[in-house]
Each structure stands twice: as C-alpha cells, then as structure tokens.
Scaffold this active site. Sequence first.
Site, PDB file in Angstrom:
ATOM      1  CG  ASP A  58      -2.881   5.046  -4.323  1.00 52.87           C
ATOM      2  OD1 ASP A  58      -2.237   5.253  -3.210  1.00 52.87           O
ATOM      3  OD2 ASP A  58      -2.898   6.157  -4.969  1.00 52.87           O
ATOM      4  CG  HIS A 104      -2.267   0.864   1.183  1.00 49.98           C
ATOM      5  ND1 HIS A 104      -2.542   1.429  -0.124  1.00 49.98           N
ATOM      6  CD2 HIS A 104      -3.270   1.108   1.951  1.00 49.98           C
ATOM      7  CE1 HIS A 104      -3.698   1.901   0.103  1.00 49.98           C
ATOM      8  NE2 HIS A 104      -4.146   1.794   1.349  1.00 49.98           N
TER       9      HIS A 104
END
Length: 424
Positions: free
Chosen positions: A399, A395
């Site tokens: 995204d 992450h």
Amino acid sequence: MKLEIKVPSVGESVTQADIETWEKSDGDFVQKGETLVVLGTDKASMEVPAEMDGVLNLIKQNGETVSVGEVIATIDTDEKAIAKAQSASQVQKTQKDTKTSQSLERMDHSQQESKHPPEMKLSPSVRHLAGEHNIDPKNVTTTGKNGRLTKKDILEALAHPESSKETEVLQTEVLQTKVLQTEVLQTVTSVKKGQQREAMSRLRKRTAERLVQSQQATATLSTFNEVDMSRIMELRKNYQDTFVKRYGIKLGFMSFFVKAIVSALKQYPKMNAFIDGTDIIYNNSYNIGVAVGTERGLVVPVIFNSEDLSLAAIEKQILIYKEKAISKKLTPDDLLGGTFTISNGGVFGSLLSTPILNPPQSGILGMHKIEQRPVVIDNKIEIRPLMYVALSYDHRIVDGRESVGFLVKVKEGLEEPARLLIDI
C-alpha cells in the site's frame, strides 16, 4: 583420442545458449585451462576452458544457438596431431615475423630516402643568378635536359612568380583539401542515410522480455524522497584510510544503502515478499540484488543474507561481482534468488528516475547523483549534499502508506548511520 566440448549446465532454468565468441580458431593448438569460447545465456556470459592439451576442431560457429549438453567442438589429443598443429603455428609465426621485418626495412629505407633527397646540380651562372635574387632552386620549375635548371628558368620565375613550384605545391594542396572535404561530406551523408542491423544478444532479449513482463504483470507505482548524505560522507572521510588498511577495500555508499534497506525491510516485510497466484510469499532472508552495468547490458547479482554481513563484507562482495561481470564470469547462481533490488543510476549522472521492478520482487530502490543543494536546517539555509531516491513497488501487495513509510525508514538510516549499528 578426441575430447568432446559440450555446453555446460548453468542452472535448471537455462536450457540454451548463444555462441558469442570463439577465442580460438579451428585447427589451433590449445592448452589446458585456456578459454576456448564465450557462451551467452539469458542470465549471463560464461567462459568454457580447454580440459586438455590438443588440437581444436569446431563444430558450431559464432552466433549459433546451442542446447545444454550439445557438442560444439572437439579437442584431438593425439600426439601427431598436436605436433603438426604446433609446427604449423610456428611456421605462421615465422612468416608473420618475416613480413613484419621486411615491412619495417622498406619503411626505414623510404624514410632514409625522404630525409636525404638528391642534390640539384647547378651551373655556376645559374647558382649565381639564383643567389643574387634570393631564389631557392628547388622551388623553380625546370625545363632543361634531364631536369636541369637553366638561366631561362630563373628569369621565368622572376617574371612570373606564380608559376613557381612552391605555388604549384600550394595549388595542389588546396585541390587535395577540396577533394578531401568532398569525400568527408559524402561519407557523412552516407552515414546519415545508412543503417546497421545487429542481432540482439540472448541476455538483451531476455532483459527486454522481463521489462515488458514487469510493466504488464505488476501494478507499479513510484514514490520519491531525498537523503542528506552529509553524515555518511563524513564517516567515509574520517575512517576511509583505516577501513582500507584493515579490509583492503574502500568504503563506498552501497553498503550503507544495503544496510538501510535491510533495516527497513524488517519493519515492512511486504516489501520483501512477492505474489504467487493468490498467495503472498514472505522471504525470511534479505537477498539484495545490486544492478551492475556491463557492455552487454544490465545484470543484477545478489548479495545473499545481507542481514548477516558487515559493511566490509558487503563491499567485498560487490567488488567480486564487478570483477566477475567485467570478465564475463557471472553465473546464474549469482543472479537468482534476489528479494529486493538497488539500482544506482547516479554513477552515470542520473538526477532522478523511476526504476522498473525485477519480477517477482515487489520493490526496487533507485539511487541517484549527489548534488550540493540549499536546504533549510533549523530555520537557516545551508548547502548540503543531497540525493534523490526513488522507490518503485508493486501496488498489488504494498500500500501507499507502507511504501512511503519504508522509504522514510531508509532515509532515516542513511541520515543517521548510528541507527544501522544498533538496528533501530
């Protein structure tokens, strides 16, 4: 002349190896090309063959850790030493064959004796009495001289049938069964209480380190979806025979997944990138790692430049890697350089899982078991072969919107394989 056997170089990142198994013993005569030893590194196992005929002399033993370039054995190529070793080997073989032959002879003799027990000599009166009362003399306890059966023994058996040999044998078997049950119970209890210690292989230790490193060094998140495998299964059914005849290999599911992933990576390039300090490094090639389970643990050989390969070429490369993994011939070059990984837990029956990233990669896709499940199609309930897929991603670089979009793109490619052919 003595030829040194050294630990070969297997890549810049590998400096040590463990001696897993010596395939030959100290003093054995070995021939050129025969496997001498299996070495284990933190990447893979490899076999070291004999470079010449000669007599093997071990310097390092099983379980020892050795460095690249270190001498672990020598091969004596002197003709006298070779002749002596060959002679000793022949003597051992002859002795072994002789022992085997003698053992077989003893076994055969014992079997012949058991098949032909000595006949019991009976007097006419004893034979008549036994026959009159339908008694098998072999089941009667004898008290006569030299084990002879008497009329008294027959009458005793008639008066007390529980004292016959048949009953004695039955009682003995019952007793033996009880003893055996007790021994089994003691063994089971011992096993439950006991422990077994085994040293981790270098590959297992390295795998453990990388898994912990992955969890600690990345911001791993997972997203899920399900894929209708109907059209791929239909394609395989319709063209499998033609595919096998043309390419000599079966058309599997993995090549479709590789193609679908490459198509999605082109649209979402961060999934094919990685973080280096404060920079993002984008890979211009699509090197897809395919996780393969072995008896030593999980290894991930890489299908390089997958974007340039056909379905047949991908399937052939996967087969080559499977065979190399089984025969312990994977090299570090086969395992390094991946940009994205596929893990197929479905072959083991897994319905759903969250795969762990393979650093420095930013994404890994988990395939799972295909199951027939109800699904709504055009407002009607139909039964379709569905597979859950799981995408784990870093992450820090990818995204949520990109990860979900990537997985949807993979799903579309698998559900409509024609998209993969025209790359849309």
